[in-house]
Design a protein around this motif. Structure first.
Motif, mmCIF file in Angstrom:
data_model
loop_
_atom_site.group_PDB
_atom_site.id
_atom_site.type_symbol
_atom_site.label_atom_id
_atom_site.label_comp_id
_atom_site.label_asym_id
_atom_site.label_seq_id
_atom_site.Cartn_x
_atom_site.Cartn_y
_atom_site.Cartn_z
ATOM 1 N N LYS A 19 5.946 -14.843 15.039
ATOM 2 C CA LYS A 19 6.426 -16.060 14.369
ATOM 3 C C LYS A 19 7.825 -16.469 14.872
ATOM 4 O O LYS A 19 8.717 -16.787 14.103
ATOM 5 C CB LYS A 19 6.419 -15.875 12.848
ATOM 6 C CG LYS A 19 5.044 -15.499 12.312
ATOM 7 C CD LYS A 19 4.942 -15.732 10.822
ATOM 8 C CE LYS A 19 3.534 -15.597 10.315
ATOM 9 N NZ LYS A 19 2.832 -14.360 10.681
ATOM 10 N N TYR A 20 8.007 -16.370 16.176
ATOM 11 C CA TYR A 20 9.262 -16.773 16.824
ATOM 12 C C TYR A 20 10.474 -16.060 16.227
ATOM 13 O O TYR A 20 11.548 -16.650 16.072
ATOM 14 C CB TYR A 20 9.440 -18.298 16.786
ATOM 15 C CG TYR A 20 8.272 -19.060 17.358
ATOM 16 C CD1 TYR A 20 7.876 -18.862 18.681
ATOM 17 C CD2 TYR A 20 7.539 -19.952 16.583
ATOM 18 C CE1 TYR A 20 6.786 -19.537 19.215
ATOM 19 C CE2 TYR A 20 6.442 -20.635 17.122
ATOM 20 C CZ TYR A 20 6.079 -20.420 18.439
ATOM 21 O OH TYR A 20 5.008 -21.085 18.968
ATOM 22 N N ARG A 21 10.290 -14.798 15.886
ATOM 23 C CA ARG A 21 11.349 -14.008 15.254
ATOM 24 C C ARG A 21 12.686 -14.140 16.004
ATOM 25 O O ARG A 21 12.716 -14.210 17.230
ATOM 26 C CB ARG A 21 10.911 -12.540 15.267
ATOM 27 C CG ARG A 21 11.808 -11.614 14.500
ATOM 28 C CD ARG A 21 11.193 -10.250 14.299
ATOM 29 N NE ARG A 21 10.702 -9.638 15.532
ATOM 30 C CZ ARG A 21 9.639 -8.847 15.586
ATOM 31 N NH1 ARG A 21 8.933 -8.573 14.514
ATOM 32 N NH2 ARG A 21 9.268 -8.317 16.728
#
Ligand code: SF4
Length: 383
Positions: free
Chosen positions: A153-155
């Motif tokens: 999740k595009y950390r």
């Protein structure tokens, strides 16, 4: 010698087996790694004398085999960064493993699993180490470079103490700060790919996009489980070229996919003519064991596939020739691979053409004025 293989389609399997044979003939001591390593039996049958076979993405196993079978010379690059299998001035930077797509001609997801992105901090640290060790060009690779970070999740991670998202655009921005050439490979044509084009226009990363379109017929693309339509792709190409006129677009295509009609193939040729891509690879469809597309009706006879591939490549050759001719008279920057041979921003190692001239030393950036061109390469003089 370490041979990195591909088992993506049958043509690649053949090529990999040939490469192993050549390496054995040259060197006698060969360790096989990469995708085809998962098919140990196939390799052992063809080349029983290889020293070891490891699966894809298994650096520790490769290094173990190297240490077991070969004495370990001192190598400042290897000692500093782990494994290095390319010349000192360029390096592949793997940012993720696996793929969430299920293209029906491909078995990579069943071999390597779903997408797993490497933490951005780790990728950036590796890139920084490589550049400090003298690497001048970073080749960003994965099965699906534009999906980088989707799985996490595009950390947000950290590089040099500041937050950076696990996302292709942010990765490109950060890599662009390192002062090396940055080249993107295997960029699946998601809409957000458009975001990296301004970075190319401003010189942060190379104006080079390797984006596999595979076909132009909407029906074949659906059967392949690939996105987009030819019209949208043409529109996007126009927009990319508007933002970054110097962009080089490389793509790959499959002809003779099950059920492909002559009319659908002609549609592909018209697309090719209109798209005016710079670099193109074309495979005749080959049914890989385990690929879903094998179950589709209407297999195309081998001779038809081959003749379509030849017609496709003949057209592309004319397009490439014309595009290269337009570079005559220009002065372009190259990275020298060996004396007399270099690559410009338009040339990825191994797969594209080269620029030929007299002189230069490996790893140097030099300017070359182009005197002539053939269908693959450019020829010129050092400035
Ligand atoms: S995007 Fe498609 S072709 Fe590429 S690795 Fe994933 S499934 Fe295979």
């Amino acid at each position: 010698m370490i041979v990195n293989t591909c088992g993506f389609i049958d043509a690649a399997v053949e090529e990999s087996l040939d490469a192993i044979g050549e390496a054995l003939a040259k060197n006698g001591k060969v360790i096989v790694t990469g995708c085809l390593g998962a098919r140990e039996k196939t390799i052992k049958e063809a080349h029983p004398s290889v020293l070891a076979i490891t699966g894809p993405h298994d650096t520790p196993a490769v290094m173990k085999a190297v240490h077991e079978h070969l004495s370990r010379p001192h190598d400042p690059y290897t000692d500093l960064i782990g494994v290095k299998l390319t010349p000192p001035h360029y390096a592949y930077l793997k940012i993720a493993e696996g793929c969430n797509h299920r293209c029906t001609f491909c078995i990579i997801p069943s071999m390597r699993g779903d997408l797993v992105s490497r933490p951005i901090g780790e990728v950036m640290q590796e890139a920084e180490n490589l550049v400090k060790a003298g690497v001048k060009e970073l080749l960003v690779i994965s099965q699906d470079t534009s999906a980088y970070g989707v799985d996490v999740k595009y950390r947000t991670g950290f590089w040099q103490g500041r937050p950076v998202k696990t996302k292709m655009t942010e990765l490109c921005k950060s890599l662009g700060e390192l002062g090396a050439w940055v080249r993107l490979h295997y960029v699946y044509p998601y809409p957000h790919v458009d975001e990296v084009i301004p970075l190319m226009a401003s010189g942060k990363i190379l104006p080079y996009l390797d984006v596999p379109f595979q076909h132009a017929s909407a029906r074949i693309l659906r059967l392949m489980k690939r996105p987009a339509s030819a019209e949208k792709v043409l529109e996007r190409l126009r927009a990319w070229r508007e933002v970054c006129p110097g962009i080089t677009v490389r793509s790959t295509f499959i002809v003779g996919f099950p059920g492909e009609t002559e009319q659908e193939f002609s549609q592909l040729l018209s697309f090719l003519q209109e798209a005016q891509l710079d670099r193109v690879g074309c495979f005749a469809y080959s049914p890989v064991d385990g690929a879903a597309a094998n179950a589709l009706p209407g297999p195309v006879p081998d001779e038809v596939k081959e003749s379509r591939r030849e017609r496709f490549m003949a057209l592309q050759q004319k397009i490439s020739e014309g595009k290269l001719k337009r570079k005559v008279g220009r002065t372009i920057r190259v990275l020298v691979d060996e004396p007399g041979v270099g690559r410009s921003s338009a040339d990825a190692p191994e797969i594209d053409g080269v620029v030929r001239f007299n002189g230069g030393g490996p790893g140097e950036f030099r300017d070359v004025t182009i005197d002539r061109a053939d269908e693959h390469d450019l020829y010129g003089r050092l400035q």
